[in-house]
Design a protein around this motif. Structure first.
Motif, PDB file in Angstrom:
ATOM      1  N   TYR A  17       0.832  -1.215   0.000  1.00 44.47           N
ATOM      2  CA  TYR A  17       0.000   0.000   0.000  1.00 44.47           C
ATOM      3  C   TYR A  17       0.866   1.265   0.000  1.00 44.47           C
ATOM      4  CZ  TYR A  17      -4.031   2.866   1.308  1.00 44.47           C
ATOM      5  OH  TYR A  17      -5.032   3.794   1.331  1.00 44.47           O
ATOM      6  N   THR A  18       1.824   1.328   0.925  1.00 44.55           N
ATOM      7  CA  THR A  18       2.631   2.550   1.051  1.00 44.55           C
ATOM      8  C   THR A  18       3.520   2.749  -0.177  1.00 44.55           C
ATOM      9  OG1 THR A  18       4.188   1.227   2.308  1.00 44.55           O
ATOM     10  CG2 THR A  18       2.742   2.636   3.570  1.00 44.55           C
ATOM     11  N   GLU A  19       3.944   1.648  -0.780  1.00 47.70           N
ATOM     12  CA  GLU A  19       4.761   1.764  -1.999  1.00 47.70           C
ATOM     13  C   GLU A  19       3.928   2.355  -3.136  1.00 47.70           C
ATOM     14  OE1 GLU A  19       7.833  -1.989  -1.315  1.00 47.70           O
ATOM     15  OE2 GLU A  19       5.921  -2.338  -2.361  1.00 47.70           O
ATOM     16  N   ALA A  20       2.686   1.924  -3.227  1.00 55.32           N
ATOM     17  CA  ALA A  20       1.801   2.438  -4.270  1.00 55.32           C
ATOM     18  C   ALA A  20       1.597   3.944  -4.070  1.00 55.32           C
ATOM     19  CB  ALA A  20       0.466   1.699  -4.238  1.00 55.32           C
ATOM     20  N   LEU A  21       1.404   4.322  -2.822  1.00 54.67           N
ATOM     21  CA  LEU A  21       1.190   5.734  -2.496  1.00 54.67           C
ATOM     22  C   LEU A  21       2.446   6.564  -2.802  1.00 54.67           C
ATOM     23  CD1 LEU A  21      -1.395   6.931  -1.372  1.00 54.67           C
ATOM     24  CD2 LEU A  21      -0.427   6.766   0.905  1.00 54.67           C
ATOM     25  N   ASN A  22       3.610   6.002  -2.441  1.00 55.57           N
ATOM     26  CA  ASN A  22       4.869   6.703  -2.721  1.00 55.57           C
ATOM     27  C   ASN A  22       5.118   6.856  -4.209  1.00 55.57           C
ATOM     28  OD1 ASN A  22       5.675   7.260  -0.157  1.00 55.57           O
ATOM     29  ND2 ASN A  22       6.719   5.296   0.136  1.00 55.57           N
ATOM     30  N   PHE A  23       4.702   5.830  -4.963  1.00 57.69           N
ATOM     31  CA  PHE A  23       4.880   5.886  -6.411  1.00 57.69           C
ATOM     32  C   PHE A  23       4.114   7.086  -6.976  1.00 57.69           C
ATOM     33  CE2 PHE A  23       3.430   4.862 -10.722  1.00 57.69           C
ATOM     34  CZ  PHE A  23       4.636   4.582 -11.344  1.00 57.69           C
ATOM     35  N   VAL A  24       2.897   7.277  -6.485  1.00 61.01           N
ATOM     36  CA  VAL A  24       2.076   8.391  -6.974  1.00 61.01           C
ATOM     37  C   VAL A  24       2.727   9.719  -6.578  1.00 61.01           C
ATOM     38  CG1 VAL A  24      -0.216   9.456  -6.958  1.00 61.01           C
ATOM     39  CG2 VAL A  24      -0.012   6.978  -6.736  1.00 61.01           C
ATOM     40  N   LYS A  25       3.182   9.798  -5.332  1.00 58.97           N
ATOM     41  CA  LYS A  25       3.797  11.037  -4.849  1.00 58.97           C
ATOM     42  C   LYS A  25       5.035  11.388  -5.679  1.00 58.97           C
ATOM     43  CE  LYS A  25       5.636  13.431  -0.877  1.00 58.97           C
ATOM     44  NZ  LYS A  25       6.774  13.953  -1.632  1.00 58.97           N
TER      45      LYS A  25
END
Ligand code: UDP
Length: 244
Positions: A17-25
């Motif tokens: 989850y956090t990796e997906a969010l970081n990817f967007v950021k």
């Protein structure tokens, strides 16, 4: 490099989850154009019949498993992947926008739902930069994209249902610069409180689809026979692989 799995020929990104969010950021901070797809079995079955949709999926930068069916299909292949629910991910993206000042556009759902969601978010996050909101019942994509462009939005949430939202986001990606978009299906209805979210026990067991179908029996024809067929094909694919 992000890890990728394939289900019946369609890619799924494997990440936390956090990796997906970081990817967007990171993409937003670098001014890149990305399209995020929250994929479910129905969409895979649609893509098999619709090559244009299959292409959109193929060229999406991030395909996240928003469904228990996808998680299960991956498990058949021995791949452990957490389910990243669209409703949760959308809420996290909004928090990200609030924290880092991304310019948010909310496109989709019925006018009253879209208005209500915009109001709820403005109240919850007074500093949130919602630069554009519009319901999902428009006919001219090009004009809508022009309006999004003029608003300066760089994080665009679309909830038009699949595959409409994915086609729209693909057009957005090919027209604008530095924009991240994500297709969210019926998420706005849930976030605006217009459709009840499945109780936790259903969510834990991955049975949201069952809850939604019981609540809205007209959805039955959407999951049947699509879901059992998808699972059957996924099992067959996994068995074939294990024999090779
Ligand atoms: N919708 C829209 N424009 C359309 C068709 C649908 O904005 O032309 C909205 C609809 O109001 C709902 C969402 O798209 O909010 C689709 O929800 P649904 O539950 O059908 O999508 P799913 O989550 O199954 O993809």
């Amino acid at each position: 490099m992000m890890e990728i799995a394939s289900i019946q020929g369609f890619k799924i990104n494997l990440l936390k989850y956090t990796e997906a969010l970081n990817f967007v950021k990171t993409s937003l901070d670098n001014g890149e154009n990305i399209q995020i797809v929250t994929i479910n079995p129905e969409m895979i079955e649609t893509a098999k019949r619709n090559p244009d949709f299959a292409d959109v999926l193929k060229f999406s930068e991030l395909v996240i498993p928003d469904s228990f069916g996808i998680k299960l299909a991956l498990a058949f292949k021995g791949i452990k992947q957490e389910q990243i629910r669209g409703v949760d991910f959308a809420a996290s993206l909004i928090e990200l926008a609030d924290k880092y000042g991304y310019k948010l556009a909310l496109i989709g759902a019925k006018p009253e739902v879209n208005n209500k969601l915009t109001e709820i978010l403005k109240e919850k996050y007074p500093a949130l930069n919602i630069v554009f909101s519009h319901d999902g019942y428009f006919s001219d994509d090009t004009q809508m994209i022009e309006e999004i462009k003029n608003s300066g939005a760089n994080l665009v949430l679309t909830a038009l249902g699949a595959p409409k939202q994915e086609f729209f986001n693909a057009k957005l990606k090919s027209t604008l610069q530095g924009v991240a978009s994500i297709g969210l299906g019926g998420t706005f209805d849930v976030m605006a409180g217009c459709v009840a979210e499945a109780p936790e026990i259903y969510r834990k067991l991955g049975l949201e689809w069952l809850y939604r179908t019981v609540k809205q029996p007209e959805r039955f024809k959407r999951i049947f026979p699509t879901l059992p067929l998808f699972l059957f094909h996924s099992i067959m694919e996994a068995l074939k692989k294990s024999k090779e």
